[in-house]
Design a protein around this motif. Structure first.
Motif, PDB file in Angstrom:
ATOM      1  N   LYS A 191      62.520  23.064 -91.410  1.00  0.00           N
ATOM      2  CA  LYS A 191      61.730  23.026 -92.649  1.00  0.00           C
ATOM      3  C   LYS A 191      61.981  24.242 -93.535  1.00  0.00           C
ATOM      4  O   LYS A 191      61.568  24.258 -94.697  1.00  0.00           O
ATOM      5  N   THR A 192      62.646  25.280 -92.999  1.00  0.00           N
ATOM      6  CA  THR A 192      62.915  26.497 -93.785  1.00  0.00           C
ATOM      7  C   THR A 192      64.352  26.546 -94.308  1.00  0.00           C
ATOM      8  O   THR A 192      64.769  27.538 -94.891  1.00  0.00           O
ATOM      9  N   ILE A 193      65.118  25.471 -94.097  1.00  0.00           N
ATOM     10  CA  ILE A 193      66.510  25.455 -94.561  1.00  0.00           C
ATOM     11  C   ILE A 193      66.572  25.672 -96.069  1.00  0.00           C
ATOM     12  O   ILE A 193      65.789  25.114 -96.837  1.00  0.00           O
ATOM     13  N   LYS A 194      67.552  26.478 -96.485  1.00  0.00           N
ATOM     14  CA  LYS A 194      67.874  26.657 -97.904  1.00  0.00           C
ATOM     15  C   LYS A 194      69.391  26.565 -98.036  1.00  0.00           C
ATOM     16  O   LYS A 194      70.116  27.366 -97.459  1.00  0.00           O
ATOM     17  N   LYS A 225      79.954  24.403-106.313  1.00  0.00           N
ATOM     18  CA  LYS A 225      80.858  24.909-105.277  1.00  0.00           C
ATOM     19  C   LYS A 225      81.303  23.793-104.320  1.00  0.00           C
ATOM     20  O   LYS A 225      80.551  22.835-104.100  1.00  0.00           O
ATOM     21  N   PRO A 226      82.479  23.925-103.717  1.00  0.00           N
ATOM     22  CA  PRO A 226      82.799  23.050-102.579  1.00  0.00           C
ATOM     23  C   PRO A 226      81.874  23.428-101.433  1.00  0.00           C
ATOM     24  O   PRO A 226      81.403  24.569-101.345  1.00  0.00           O
ATOM     25  N   SER A 227      81.590  22.488-100.549  1.00  0.00           N
ATOM     26  CA  SER A 227      80.611  22.752 -99.490  1.00  0.00           C
ATOM     27  C   SER A 227      81.029  23.910 -98.577  1.00  0.00           C
ATOM     28  O   SER A 227      80.178  24.559 -97.968  1.00  0.00           O
ATOM     29  N   SER A 228      82.325  24.176 -98.491  1.00  0.00           N
ATOM     30  CA  SER A 228      82.793  25.279 -97.652  1.00  0.00           C
ATOM     31  C   SER A 228      82.290  26.638 -98.136  1.00  0.00           C
ATOM     32  O   SER A 228      82.281  27.610 -97.383  1.00  0.00           O
ATOM     33  N   GLN A 229      81.840  26.701 -99.405  1.00  0.00           N
ATOM     34  CA  GLN A 229      81.367  27.960 -99.977  1.00  0.00           C
ATOM     35  C   GLN A 229      79.847  28.001-100.135  1.00  0.00           C
ATOM     36  O   GLN A 229      79.308  28.929-100.738  1.00  0.00           O
ATOM     37  N   PHE A 230      79.139  27.040 -99.569  1.00  0.00           N
ATOM     38  CA  PHE A 230      77.681  26.998 -99.713  1.00  0.00           C
ATOM     39  C   PHE A 230      77.024  28.226 -99.089  1.00  0.00           C
ATOM     40  O   PHE A 230      77.434  28.695 -98.011  1.00  0.00           O
ATOM     41  N   ASP A 231      75.982  28.696 -99.722  1.00  0.00           N
ATOM     42  CA  ASP A 231      75.121  29.731 -99.147  1.00  0.00           C
ATOM     43  C   ASP A 231      74.037  29.005 -98.359  1.00  0.00           C
ATOM     44  O   ASP A 231      73.251  28.251 -98.920  1.00  0.00           O
ATOM     45  N   ILE A 232      73.982  29.223 -97.055  1.00  0.00           N
ATOM     46  CA  ILE A 232      73.048  28.515 -96.173  1.00  0.00           C
ATOM     47  C   ILE A 232      72.143  29.498 -95.449  1.00  0.00           C
ATOM     48  O   ILE A 232      72.609  30.472 -94.859  1.00  0.00           O
ATOM     49  N   GLU A 233      70.842  29.233 -95.509  1.00  0.00           N
ATOM     50  CA  GLU A 233      69.863  30.095 -94.839  1.00  0.00           C
ATOM     51  C   GLU A 233      68.881  29.235 -94.048  1.00  0.00           C
ATOM     52  O   GLU A 233      68.630  28.089 -94.382  1.00  0.00           O
ATOM     53  N   MET A 234      68.337  29.800 -92.981  1.00  0.00           N
ATOM     54  CA  MET A 234      67.283  29.143 -92.223  1.00  0.00           C
ATOM     55  C   MET A 234      66.649  30.165 -91.280  1.00  0.00           C
ATOM     56  O   MET A 234      67.361  30.981 -90.684  1.00  0.00           O
ATOM     57  N   GLU A 235      65.325  30.116 -91.154  1.00  0.00           N
ATOM     58  CA  GLU A 235      64.656  30.990 -90.193  1.00  0.00           C
ATOM     59  C   GLU A 235      65.085  30.592 -88.786  1.00  0.00           C
ATOM     60  O   GLU A 235      65.215  29.422 -88.474  1.00  0.00           O
ATOM     61  N   GLU A 236      65.303  31.590 -87.929  1.00  0.00           N
ATOM     62  CA  GLU A 236      65.701  31.309 -86.562  1.00  0.00           C
ATOM     63  C   GLU A 236      64.525  31.480 -85.605  1.00  0.00           C
ATOM     64  O   GLU A 236      63.538  32.120 -85.936  1.00  0.00           O
ATOM     65  N   GLU A 237      64.671  30.886 -84.429  1.00  0.00           N
ATOM     66  CA  GLU A 237      63.596  30.928 -83.446  1.00  0.00           C
ATOM     67  C   GLU A 237      63.305  32.362 -83.002  1.00  0.00           C
ATOM     68  O   GLU A 237      64.226  33.158 -82.872  1.00  0.00           O
TER      69      GLU A 237
END
Length: 237
Positions: A191-194, A225-237
């Protein structure tokens, strides 16, 4: 002597880091080629074109004729040897997770179960037509994923490693031009994916092998951007 030891430690650390990166890179290449192989079936991978920006182009290949049925579930029972060759049990729907539909196309994500050890997540896309006021569906494409297996990386690292493949997921959009992306992880942190600063359109909870699983998707991610350059974030356990 101490100075020499420090240099040796630094040198060994550099070697170990390079080795780990090479192993991770090898896994990414392996899974990418496996994915592509499932897409092009028995076609020579040399036909795939990759441009300077890392964008991939897969030529069109012969697929079975469309076979229409009155329901999506019924349409899945045709051409099983072609679409479900790797996992024949996956043409059976146990739980529908999400359906998208318009007058031309429909996409259904569903959970499928073979036995206590094997379960799967299936993305399926259909061509839609109307006959005598009744909608009918013909299977066009599937993506099959066995669930609950061993994963080398955590969800965030896995997302980043597989980002170059996200552009292929647009084939499951029912709207031409939309950048549809999806995935599933066994953590509520989904639910925290960005991705590119944007949250998923929806996160849907379902059960896999008695444990909670979270299906997430972006109906139309906005980015140049192409998906290979996406900025991806998510809270970890």
């Amino acid at each position: 002597m101490m100075k020499l030891l420090r240099y040796l430690k630094k040198y060994i650390l550099i070697i170990l880091t390079v080795f780990v990166l090479m192993v991770m890179g090898a896994f990414v290449v392996f899974f990418a080629l496996t994915y592509l192989n499932s897409k092009v079936k028995e076609t020579n991978l040399a036909n795939i074109k990759i441009d300077e920006d890392g964008n991939w182009e897969i030529p069109n290949f012969e697929t079975p004729d469309l076979v229409y049925a009155n329901t999506m579930e019924e349409a899945l029972s045709f051409n099983v040897d072609y679409y479900f060759k790797r996992y024949p049990y996956m043409h059976k729907v146990n739980d529908v997770i999400k359906v998208f539909e318009n007058d031309e196309y429909a996409t259904m994500f569903y959970h499928t179960i073979k036995d206590s050890k094997r379960e799967g997540l299936v993305a399926s896309k259909f061509k839609v037509k109307e006959t005598d006021g009744i909608k009918q569906y013909a299977l066009m494409s599937v993506e099959l994923t066995e669930m609950g297996g061993w994963i080398m990386s955590g969800p965030l690292q896995t997302m980043r490693e597989f980002a170059p493949l996200y552009d292929f997921m647009s084939e499951f959009s029912i709207n031409k031009g939309d950048r549809f992306i999806y995935g599933s992880f066994g953590t509520e942190k989904v639910k925290t994916i960005k991705i590119e600063g944007q949250s998923p359109t929806e996160v849907i909870e379902y059960m896999v092998k008695g444990k909670k699983e979270y299906f997430w998707y972006y109906e139309n991610l906005i980015s140049d951007k192409p998906s290979s350059q996406f900025d991806i974030e998510m809270e970890e356990e």
